[in-house]
Scaffold this active site. Sequence first.
Site, short mmCIF file in Angstrom:
data_model
loop_
_atom_site.label_atom_id
_atom_site.label_comp_id
_atom_site.label_asym_id
_atom_site.label_seq_id
_atom_site.Cartn_x
_atom_site.Cartn_y
_atom_site.Cartn_z
N ASN A 66 0.75 -1.31 -0.10
CA ASN A 66 -0.01 0.00 -0.03
C ASN A 66 0.95 1.22 0.12
O ASN A 66 0.52 2.27 0.49
CB ASN A 66 -0.90 -0.07 1.12
CG ASN A 66 -2.00 1.00 1.36
OD1 ASN A 66 -2.52 1.35 0.21
ND2 ASN A 66 -2.34 1.39 2.48
N SER A 67 2.01 1.15 -0.79
CA SER A 67 3.08 2.29 -0.50
C SER A 67 2.70 3.36 -1.49
O SER A 67 2.30 3.36 -2.54
CB SER A 67 4.35 1.53 -0.96
OG SER A 67 5.16 2.94 -1.40
N ASN A 68 2.69 4.71 -0.71
CA ASN A 68 2.39 5.95 -1.30
C ASN A 68 3.73 6.20 -2.37
O ASN A 68 3.23 6.81 -3.52
CB ASN A 68 2.41 7.30 -0.38
CG ASN A 68 1.33 6.83 0.74
OD1 ASN A 68 0.07 6.54 0.21
ND2 ASN A 68 1.63 6.75 2.00
N ALA A 70 5.47 4.06 -4.00
CA ALA A 70 5.45 3.35 -5.13
C ALA A 70 4.25 4.10 -6.19
O ALA A 70 4.33 4.08 -7.33
CB ALA A 70 4.99 1.98 -4.79
#
Length: 320
Positions: A66-68, A70
């Site tokens: 759930n990386s911002n 990425a």
Amino acid sequence: MLKVTETPLQFLPRLSERLKREIWIKRDDLNGDILTAGNKLRKLAYLLADAKEKGADTVVTTGGPNSNHARATAAWAIRMGLRPVLVLAGREPDARRGNYLLNSLMGVEMKFSGARTQAEMEAALADYADQLAQSGRRPYVIGIGGSNGLGSLGYVDAYNEMKRQAEAANVRFDWLFAAAGSGGTLAGLICGRDLAGDATRIAGISPWLGESEIRQRIDHCLAELAELKKAEAEPRMESESRQRYLVSDAYLGKGYGVPTDAGMEALRLLAQTEAIMLDHVYTAKAMAGCMDFIRRELVKPGERVLFWHTGGTPGLFVLE
Ligand SMILES: Cc1ncc(COP(=O)(O)O)c(C=O)c1O
């Protein structure tokens, strides 16, 4: 180079009244649209310009599912005509929500590496970049959070932007609080503060790493920044009694991405007093730290606080 638009610096009157300190916020959550908003844009402006200059056709990076970082990297890569590839930690989520949903809708190539530690993430990233190169692509690799000296230059610029706004509003900050994940944001702010010769104390609240690990990352970025900036002013000398910056992992709770009671309380308080939304992974824990520093009078009565909102709102939509 990507255009970084100025984000607002706002006074928070109702939160200030509740916490009995004058509190301001820098709205980097308003940096662009849902796909690009947050602190990453400022780093990516430098990193993707470098990718283009080096003739890359693919941008490959890593992060949690759930990386911002990425998601923002993928979005900007697409807008610049580059192909994004995400080598994400852990396993594929069961439900398409949050940043994973946005990446899926953008049709981004995602590979779940099973990695759990930062070393495993970095190794999986390097391996996959090699495979891409062997298959004829020209990958540009962006490490965890885009945090290196080049990326951190975006936050030296950000500090200067904030300083201009603060001068126009006739305020100076005694404290600056921000989330410190992979460290590049904090490093850029520290370098900006030092080059400006300001006395603002900077505190990074960790939502991921322990104190010594995050310090290592921040110091590494600071060393690279010192190289890049050596033609400019020398950093302000630190007095022996005062550290160059503070970090704390005391607000991390059970771990990265796991909400804490104090974080959720901080998130609700800001939402209910000022209708500004934090995210549970980074900024809520940073605000919990800021509130605790105030409660414990580490931030003394009469001292003015700046909370740097680093974004992360799309990540909020995985919460039950
Ligand atoms: C919303 C948000 N805030 C803060 C951070 C931390 O920034 P840095 O990795 O530069 O320390 C991140 C990093 O992913 C983030 O997504």
